[in-house]
Design an enzyme around this catalytic site. Structure first.
Site, PDB file in Angstrom:
ATOM      1  N   ASP A 151     -12.901   3.642   4.104  1.00 36.26           N
ATOM      2  CA  ASP A 151     -13.724   2.780   3.121  1.00 36.26           C
ATOM      3  C   ASP A 151     -13.999   1.458   3.511  1.00 36.26           C
ATOM      4  O   ASP A 151     -14.023   1.163   4.727  1.00 36.26           O
ATOM      5  CB  ASP A 151     -12.881   2.890   1.753  1.00 36.26           C
ATOM      6  CG  ASP A 151     -13.744   2.635   0.490  1.00 36.26           C
ATOM      7  OD1 ASP A 151     -14.423   1.841   0.158  1.00 36.26           O
ATOM      8  OD2 ASP A 151     -13.801   3.961  -0.213  1.00 36.26           O
ATOM      9  N   PRO A 187       0.451  -6.153  -4.309  1.00 37.69           N
ATOM     10  CA  PRO A 187       1.944  -5.791  -4.617  1.00 37.69           C
ATOM     11  C   PRO A 187       2.201  -4.170  -5.089  1.00 37.69           C
ATOM     12  O   PRO A 187       3.180  -3.736  -4.971  1.00 37.69           O
ATOM     13  CB  PRO A 187       2.140  -6.771  -5.860  1.00 37.69           C
ATOM     14  CG  PRO A 187       1.049  -7.170  -6.294  1.00 37.69           C
ATOM     15  CD  PRO A 187       0.071  -7.251  -4.990  1.00 37.69           C
ATOM     16  N   ASP A 188       0.829  -3.726  -5.658  1.00 36.78           N
ATOM     17  CA  ASP A 188       1.030  -2.189  -5.915  1.00 36.78           C
ATOM     18  C   ASP A 188       0.482  -1.271  -4.679  1.00 36.78           C
ATOM     19  O   ASP A 188       0.481  -0.108  -4.695  1.00 36.78           O
ATOM     20  CB  ASP A 188       0.147  -2.089  -7.374  1.00 36.78           C
ATOM     21  CG  ASP A 188       0.942  -2.390  -8.577  1.00 36.78           C
ATOM     22  OD1 ASP A 188       2.192  -1.936  -8.467  1.00 36.78           O
ATOM     23  OD2 ASP A 188       0.295  -2.721  -9.364  1.00 36.78           O
ATOM     24  N   HIS A 236     -13.913  -2.429  -2.804  1.00 38.57           N
ATOM     25  CA  HIS A 236     -14.230  -0.820  -3.286  1.00 38.57           C
ATOM     26  C   HIS A 236     -13.292   0.019  -2.598  1.00 38.57           C
ATOM     27  O   HIS A 236     -12.422   0.935  -3.346  1.00 38.57           O
ATOM     28  CB  HIS A 236     -15.480  -0.401  -2.674  1.00 38.57           C
ATOM     29  CG  HIS A 236     -15.838   1.235  -2.695  1.00 38.57           C
ATOM     30  ND1 HIS A 236     -15.519   2.353  -2.202  1.00 38.57           N
ATOM     31  CD2 HIS A 236     -16.645   1.607  -4.127  1.00 38.57           C
ATOM     32  CE1 HIS A 236     -16.178   3.455  -2.941  1.00 38.57           C
ATOM     33  NE2 HIS A 236     -16.612   2.821  -3.887  1.00 38.57           N
ATOM     34  N   TYR A 238     -20.740  19.497   2.565  1.00 42.75           N
ATOM     35  CA  TYR A 238     -20.488  20.143   3.742  1.00 42.75           C
ATOM     36  C   TYR A 238     -19.266  21.050   3.312  1.00 42.75           C
ATOM     37  O   TYR A 238     -18.606  20.932   2.333  1.00 42.75           O
ATOM     38  CB  TYR A 238     -19.759  19.334   4.879  1.00 42.75           C
ATOM     39  CG  TYR A 238     -20.814  18.501   5.707  1.00 42.75           C
ATOM     40  CD1 TYR A 238     -21.872  19.270   6.357  1.00 42.75           C
ATOM     41  CD2 TYR A 238     -20.825  17.118   5.917  1.00 42.75           C
ATOM     42  CE1 TYR A 238     -23.144  18.581   6.961  1.00 42.75           C
ATOM     43  CE2 TYR A 238     -21.797  16.422   6.800  1.00 42.75           C
ATOM     44  CZ  TYR A 238     -22.853  17.185   7.018  1.00 42.75           C
ATOM     45  OH  TYR A 238     -23.880  16.698   7.735  1.00 42.75           O
ATOM     46  N   VAL A 272     -15.590  20.179   2.938  1.00 48.50           N
ATOM     47  CA  VAL A 272     -15.076  19.123   2.301  1.00 48.50           C
ATOM     48  C   VAL A 272     -15.164  19.574   0.696  1.00 48.50           C
ATOM     49  O   VAL A 272     -16.040  20.316   0.208  1.00 48.50           O
ATOM     50  CB  VAL A 272     -16.417  18.088   2.452  1.00 48.50           C
ATOM     51  CG1 VAL A 272     -15.841  16.924   1.618  1.00 48.50           C
ATOM     52  CG2 VAL A 272     -16.313  17.797   3.912  1.00 48.50           C
ATOM     53  N   ASP A 282     -17.122  21.198  -6.241  1.00 47.37           N
ATOM     54  CA  ASP A 282     -15.913  22.009  -6.396  1.00 47.37           C
ATOM     55  C   ASP A 282     -15.116  21.716  -7.771  1.00 47.37           C
ATOM     56  O   ASP A 282     -14.698  22.537  -8.303  1.00 47.37           O
ATOM     57  CB  ASP A 282     -15.148  21.898  -5.077  1.00 47.37           C
ATOM     58  CG  ASP A 282     -15.859  22.249  -3.799  1.00 47.37           C
ATOM     59  OD1 ASP A 282     -15.983  23.634  -3.877  1.00 47.37           O
ATOM     60  OD2 ASP A 282     -16.255  21.726  -3.029  1.00 47.37           O
ATOM     61  N   SER A 324     -16.731   7.878  -6.733  1.00 45.05           N
ATOM     62  CA  SER A 324     -15.933   7.096  -5.918  1.00 45.05           C
ATOM     63  C   SER A 324     -14.427   7.311  -6.430  1.00 45.05           C
ATOM     64  O   SER A 324     -13.451   7.165  -5.716  1.00 45.05           O
ATOM     65  CB  SER A 324     -16.269   5.757  -5.562  1.00 45.05           C
ATOM     66  OG  SER A 324     -17.369   5.653  -4.515  1.00 45.05           O
TER      67      SER A 324
END
Length: 420
Positions: A151, A159-160, A208, A308, A311, A339, A363
Site C-alpha cells: 500500500d 500506538p495501535d 491509505h 486473477y 486472488v 469471491d 479497500s
C-alpha cells in the site's frame, strides 16, 4: 437519507504533487491504460544470454534501465510517443515473452461521503457484523501469522500498530544486507517507491495504507481494534499517495512471498497486467494467500489483481448486508468473479500521526478478509497444524454468511459466497 456518490478515483489532491512520474495513456491489447511515459517492462523467454537480451532491446530502439528482480525481466526506456510501436515490435520477437507499459494502479478508496467520525464503538460496526468477538475467543493472533500490506506505507509508530509491526528475523541494522535477500537493512519491510528501508508514509495525507493495516491488525492499545489484533503486519510501500507502478507492486509481492508473509493484502487495482499476474502466481505457488479489493467504480468490472484466478476478490457490504453501491462485482472479459464481501462503509481505523478516522471502500473490505485469513493461519500455527492457502481459502468461502440467496456452494453474482 444518505446519497451514495460514486467517484472514479484518478488522483488525490494534496498540498503538492505526490507522484512525480510523467503519467500518460497508452493503448494496450485494445484498451486504454494509464502508465509511466516511456517506460516498458520486457520479460524474455528462458534460455537467452544477457548479450542476446541486450541485442533485442537495442535493436528496437530501447535503453535498459535495470534488471527487475523477477527472473528474465527488465525495465527499459523508449521515446514516449513511440512506446506502442516499440512494444509491438518487442512482442513480435521470438525471444520476448511479453512487453507492456509500466502501468499505474490506484488505491481503492472514495472520498469520505458517509458522515462524521463516530465514536469507536459505533464506528467499528463491521467487527460485530462479522462476529469477530466470537473468533477472538478462539484466537487473536497468538500464532503470529504475517500479513503483508502492499500500500502507501504504514505509520510504524502508531500506538495501535507499533507492537504488531513485523520485524525481519534475519536482518541487522548494520548498513549491510545481513539477510542476503537483496535489501539492505530491511528491518521493517521496504519502501519500493523510494527504494529504501523506510516504509513509513512521507506525510499524514498518505494515510491509505495505515488505515488498511489497522483494519487487518490494529492492536487495540489505544483507539482501534483490528480483525486479528495479535498478528503481524509486514509494511511494503508500493503506492505514492494513491498511485503505484507495476514494477513497485510486483517487487513488493515477490518480497512478501520470499520473506515470510502468510497473507498479502492489496487494496489497489488497475488493468490486466501480465507481470502482475506472474507475480501473483509466484506468490500463490509459494503458499501465500492473496486478497485484493474488487474496486470502487461499479458498474465497471472487477479490477486487477482481484480478477486473477489466484486472488480472493473482495467486494464491500454495507450496514444492511447489501452490496455497497460503489463495489465492483462484474467480472472482466478475461477474469474471475467476486469471491466474498466484507464491511466497507463507515470503517473506523488507524491514521498516521496517532489519529483515527472513517473511510469507505473495497479497500477497507479486503483487510477484513486478510485479517480473518490470518486468524485461521494463526490458530493452526499455534497448534502445529499444517495448512495451505487453498485450505484457508476454502474455509473462508464455506463459512461465509450467504447473501441474496447465495452461500457456499451457491455463488451470488454481486456478493459471491457471501459476507465473511
Amino acid at each position: 437519507m444518505k446519497r451514495y456518490l460514486i467517484y472514479f478515483l484518478i488522483t488525490v489532491i494534496y498540498s503538492g504533487p505526490i507522484f512525480a512520474r510523467d503519467i500518460t495513456v497508452y493503448t494496450v491489447r485494445g484498451r486504454e491504460t494509464r502508465a509511466v511515459r516511456g517506460e516498458l517492462i520486457v520479460r524474455f523467454r528462458s534460455g537467452l544470454s544477457d548479450a542476446e537480451r541486450e541485442a533485442i532491446i537495442e535493436s528496437r530502439g530501447a535503453v535498459k534501465v535495470r534488471d527487475l528482480r523477477t527472473p528474465g525481466s527488465v525495465k527499459v526506456e523508449v521515446p514516449g510517443d513511440a512506446l506502442e510501436s516499440i512494444m509491438a515490435a518487442l512482442e513480435a520477437d521470438p525471444g520476448v515473452k511479453y512487453a507492456e507499459p509500466n502501468m499505474i494502479f490506484t488505491s481503492q478508496k472514495l472520498p469520505g461521503i458517509y458522515g462524521d467520525i463516530q465514536d469507536l464503538e459505533s464506528a467499528q460496526w463491521g467487527l460485530a457484523r462479522v462476529q469477530a468477538p466470537s473468533a477472538w475467543e478462539v484466537d487473536t493472533g497468538s500464532g503470529k501469522a504475517v500479513i503483508a500490506v502492499i500500500d502507501s506505507g504504514i505509520d510504524l509508530t502508531h500506538p495501535d500498530l507499533s507492537e504488531n509491526i513485523w520485524r525481519n528475523p534475519f536482518e541487522e541494522a548494520d548498513g549491510t544486507d545481513t539477510a542476503g535477500n537483496g535489501y539492505e537493512d530491511d528491518i521493517y519491510g521496504w519502501n519500493f517507491v523510494d527504494d529504501n528501508n523506510n516504509p513509513n508514509p512521507p506525510n499524514t495525507n498518505e494515510n491509505h495504507g495505515t488505515h488498511v493495516a489497522g483494519i487487518a491488525a490494529a492492536s487495540g492499545s489505544l483507539g482501534a481494534v483490528g480483525m486479528s489484533w495479535g498478528n503481524l503486519i509486514m509494511p511494503l510501500r508500493a503506492l505514492a499517495g494513491s498511485e503505484g507502478t507495476t514494477v513497485d507492486i510486483v517487487e513488493a509481492i515477490e518480497y512478501a512471498a520470499d520473506n515470510g508473509a502468510d497473507v498479502i493484502n492489496m487494496s489497489l487495482g488497475g488493468d490486466k497486467n501480465l507481470l502482475l499476474r506472474d507475480a501473483v502466481n509466484y506468490a500463490y505457488g509459494k503458499g501465500v494467500l492473496i486478497v485484493a479489493a474488487s474496486g470502487n467504480t461499479h458498474p465497471l468490472p472487477i479490477a486487477y489483481p482481484a480478477a486473477y484466478e489466484n486472488v480472493i476478490a473482495v467486494g464491500a457490504s454495507d450496514k444492511d448486508d447489501l452490496r455497497a453501491p460503489f463495489s465492483c462485482y462484474i467480472p472482466p472479459t478475461h477474469g474471475y468473479r467476486i469471491d466474498l464481501v466484507a464491511p466497507g462503509v463507515d470503517i473506523y481505523s488507524t491514521l498516521p500521526g496517532d489519529t483515527y478516522g472513517e473511510k469507505p471502500g473495497t479497500s477497507m473490505a479486503a483487510p477484513f478478509v486478510a485479517g480473518l485469513a490470518s486468524l485461521i493461519i494463526s490458530y493452526k500455527n499455534d497448534r502445529g497444524i499444517p495448512w495451505s492457502n487453498d485450505e484457508v481459502w476454502r474455509i473462508l468461502i464455506q463459512n461465509a454468511d450467504g447473501l441474496n440467496g447465495g452461500g457456499y456452494p451457491v455463488r451470488d453474482d454481486e456478493t459471491g459466497y457471501g459476507r465473511i
